[in-house]
Motif scaffolding. Structure first.
Motif, PDB file in Angstrom:
ATOM      1  N   VAL A 189       1.002  -1.054   0.182  1.00 35.89           N
ATOM      2  CA  VAL A 189      -0.089   0.015   0.011  1.00 35.89           C
ATOM      3  C   VAL A 189       0.854   1.241  -0.160  1.00 35.89           C
ATOM      4  CG1 VAL A 189      -1.853   1.265   1.369  1.00 35.89           C
ATOM      5  CG2 VAL A 189      -1.883  -0.994   1.263  1.00 35.89           C
ATOM      6  N   GLU A 190       0.626   2.314  -0.872  1.00 36.47           N
ATOM      7  CA  GLU A 190       1.393   3.427  -1.273  1.00 36.47           C
ATOM      8  C   GLU A 190       1.002   4.336  -0.077  1.00 36.47           C
ATOM      9  OE1 GLU A 190       3.771   4.196  -3.202  1.00 36.47           O
ATOM     10  OE2 GLU A 190       3.667   1.923  -4.193  1.00 36.47           O
ATOM     11  N   ILE A 191       1.789   5.313   0.498  1.00 35.69           N
ATOM     12  CA  ILE A 191       1.428   6.591   1.378  1.00 35.69           C
ATOM     13  C   ILE A 191       0.618   7.107   0.781  1.00 35.69           C
ATOM     14  CG2 ILE A 191       2.346   8.123   2.824  1.00 35.69           C
ATOM     15  CD1 ILE A 191       3.372   5.510   3.398  1.00 35.69           C
ATOM     16  N   PRO A 192      -0.590   7.421   1.161  1.00 32.32           N
ATOM     17  CA  PRO A 192      -1.909   8.365   0.259  1.00 32.32           C
ATOM     18  C   PRO A 192      -1.373   9.637   0.415  1.00 32.32           C
ATOM     19  CG  PRO A 192      -2.666   7.567   2.714  1.00 32.32           C
ATOM     20  CD  PRO A 192      -1.239   7.093   2.548  1.00 32.32           C
ATOM     21  N   THR A 193      -1.694  10.560  -0.727  1.00 32.03           N
ATOM     22  CA  THR A 193      -1.570  11.700  -0.574  1.00 32.03           C
ATOM     23  C   THR A 193      -2.897  12.411  -0.770  1.00 32.03           C
ATOM     24  OG1 THR A 193      -0.882  11.850  -3.071  1.00 32.03           O
ATOM     25  CG2 THR A 193       0.850  11.875  -1.267  1.00 32.03           C
ATOM     26  N   THR A 194      -3.862  11.676  -1.465  1.00 31.49           N
ATOM     27  CA  THR A 194      -5.291  12.082  -1.622  1.00 31.49           C
ATOM     28  C   THR A 194      -6.371  11.516  -0.860  1.00 31.49           C
ATOM     29  OG1 THR A 194      -5.491  10.811  -3.661  1.00 31.49           O
ATOM     30  CG2 THR A 194      -4.574  12.900  -3.845  1.00 31.49           C
ATOM     31  N   ILE A 319       2.185  12.519   8.321  1.00 30.65           N
ATOM     32  CA  ILE A 319       1.777  13.458   7.093  1.00 30.65           C
ATOM     33  C   ILE A 319       0.591  14.304   7.606  1.00 30.65           C
ATOM     34  CG2 ILE A 319       2.592  11.820   5.297  1.00 30.65           C
ATOM     35  CD1 ILE A 319      -0.122  11.023   4.451  1.00 30.65           C
ATOM     36  N   PRO A 320       0.261  15.432   6.824  1.00 29.40           N
ATOM     37  CA  PRO A 320      -0.992  16.009   6.893  1.00 29.40           C
ATOM     38  C   PRO A 320      -2.067  15.069   6.343  1.00 29.40           C
ATOM     39  CG  PRO A 320       0.698  17.297   5.953  1.00 29.40           C
ATOM     40  CD  PRO A 320       1.145  16.057   5.898  1.00 29.40           C
ATOM     41  N   PHE A 321      -3.475  15.301   6.790  1.00 31.84           N
ATOM     42  CA  PHE A 321      -4.379  14.691   6.179  1.00 31.84           C
ATOM     43  C   PHE A 321      -4.406  14.933   4.649  1.00 31.84           C
ATOM     44  CE2 PHE A 321      -8.814  13.150   5.558  1.00 31.84           C
ATOM     45  CZ  PHE A 321      -9.065  12.047   6.432  1.00 31.84           C
TER      46      PHE A 321
END
Length: 448
Positions: A189-194, A319-321
């Protein structure tokens, strides 16, 4: 309903001169001559008598108890101890309660004119009713230019009403998404940015038998932190402030978007199963034991996540939400700011002494919280801190906070009176599927 407090805080942590708190102490040497001993003994007796006569007793209430595992509590206890050592005429009596119980307790005490001399509170909507009821001491006359100059820009906004100051904050806080990168990698699973990436990550983790986001909704404020941020990401600071303040409705399309996405995440199993049965402390413990891939909560969580008992301290990033692709909020907008603090009971017998204690609590808590990698300071304590000893995880959060373009207070402190609890209970219902996103928005509209 009367119009709500609606201050939006936006500032950067620019440097200013740091405050130094001077201690006082003393002692006496042992003399050989008996008559000298007698004289010293008499003087000591007189000093004790004078101390007893001049002792100033102040009661202080807070939610920072004596739990040695709670670094915020340790910082508070150490601060009070130092204050009493610096001023032997002080006798500070402490009382505590945990978060939700404390809110109920202090509201009842203020209403019954039984509030302590100094008490912990949250700025904005939580404190405004106390101010409007003329129960809080205005402290502008005690705020010298020297004191003002040592506070960071904007940190007094949540305790300022009608351009008058009624309290001092102790720290600046934000919430971040803590991610166990090892668990994410193990599950491809990739680190989410969206938001879309976050939702897909949660679905994959749940399918693989992993709790995506550890959540302790038994403490209702914890689930509120999640939706607060989703609301900001969907609406943007400006629009969400209008909605919360009653200038717009909760059926606003942007707010409905936030509610629908929260409902979507809940149905996808993004949060701890039966989250309402566990506390935030339990949810945090699960994350530190590697039982969940993510945890969303305040910057103060760093002390536990990278604590001695944590099994994941080398695997966690923050990370920020994530932003919402169809939202109006940006990644640099936050919920939080300098909302935690203390105020003085207007009926205190010792207003000047109470202010001295208030100012010292604010400064010492700010310094110690930053040193312990819990929260960002509200005083410029740069010269007092060895930056090399600050937790790297916490440093990431502090750097993000410095780039913030705006803050809004935690919603359960933004709202006034029972509206805060009504909001959290409605959110619990939404998370459990007892009401739909549309029904949630309709319930929220009754708050206006």
């Amino acid at each position: 309903m009367k119009k709500r407090w609606k201050k939006v805080l936006c500032f950067t942590t620019a440097a200013a001169m740091a405050l130094t708190a001077a201690g006082c102490g003393g002692g006496s040497s042992e003399e050989k001559k008996e008559d000298t001993k007698t004289t010293a003994s008499q003087e000591e007796s007189q000093d004790k008598s004078q101390d007893k006569e001049e002792k100033v007793q102040l009661t202080v209430w807070s939610l920072y108890g004596t739990n040695p595992d709670d670094k915020s509590a340790v910082a508070f206890q150490e601060s009070i101890k130092e204050i009493m050592e610096e001023d032997p005429t002080l006798d500070i009596q402490l009382d505590y309660a945990e978060n939700e119980a404390y809110k109920t307790k202090i509201k009842a005490a203020v209403a019954a004119n039984e509030a302590p001399d100094i008490y912990g509170t949250w700025g904005g909507g939580f404190t405004k009713p106390f101010v409007e009821a003329d129960k809080v001491l205005q402290i502008d006359e005690y705020m010298t230019e020297d004191i003002k100059g040592q506070l960071l820009p904007g940190v007094l906004d949540y305790f300022t009403f009608d351009d008058k100051l009624y309290g001092l904050p102790t720290k600046m806080s934000t919430c971040h998404l803590f991610i166990n990168k090892k668990i994410m990698e193990e599950n491809n699973v990739e680190i989410p940015t969206t938001y879309s990436e976050l939702l897909e990550a949660c679905k994959t983790l749940r399918e693989n038998g992993v709790t995506p986001i550890s959540l302790g909704a038994k403490d209702r404020w914890a689930i509120g932190k999640v939706f607060d941020m989703m609301g900001v990401r969907a609406c943007g600071i400006e629009n969400v402030t209008k909605i919360l303040s009653g200038e717009s409705t909760f059926t606003d399309p942007d707010f409905e978007n936030a509610a629908k996405k929260f409902e979507e995440m809940s149905k996808a199993g993004a949060f701890t199963e039966n989250a309402v049965a566990i506390s935030n402390d339990e949810a945090l413990a699960d994350f530190t034991l590697g039982k969940a891939a993510m945890f969303y909560n305040g910057s103060w969580s760093c002390g536990f996540i990278n604590g001695e008992s944590s099994t994941v301290k080398d695997d966690v990033i923050t990370i920020p939400f994530p932003v919402m692709e169809d939202g109006k909020g940006t990644v640099n907008e936050y919920v939080g700011g300098a909302s935690d603090g203390f105020v003085i009971n207007k009926e205190t017998k010792y207003p000047e002494k109470a202010f001295e204690v208030l100012q010292k609590i604010s400064y010492k808590m700010s310094l110690k919280s930053y040193q312990a990698s819990l929260d960002m300071p509200v005083w410029d304590v740069k010269d007092q801190v060895n930056e090399s000893k600050i937790d790297p995880l916490f440093k990431t959060i502090a750097e993000d906070a410095q780039n913030a373009t705006g803050y809004i207070a935690w919603w359960d402190t933004f709202f006034e009176g029972s509206a805060a609890q009504d909001y959290l209970y409605a959110l619990i219902d939404l998370s459990m599927g007892d009401i739909s996103a549309e029904e949630f928005c309709e319930k929220m509209d009754t708050l206006n």
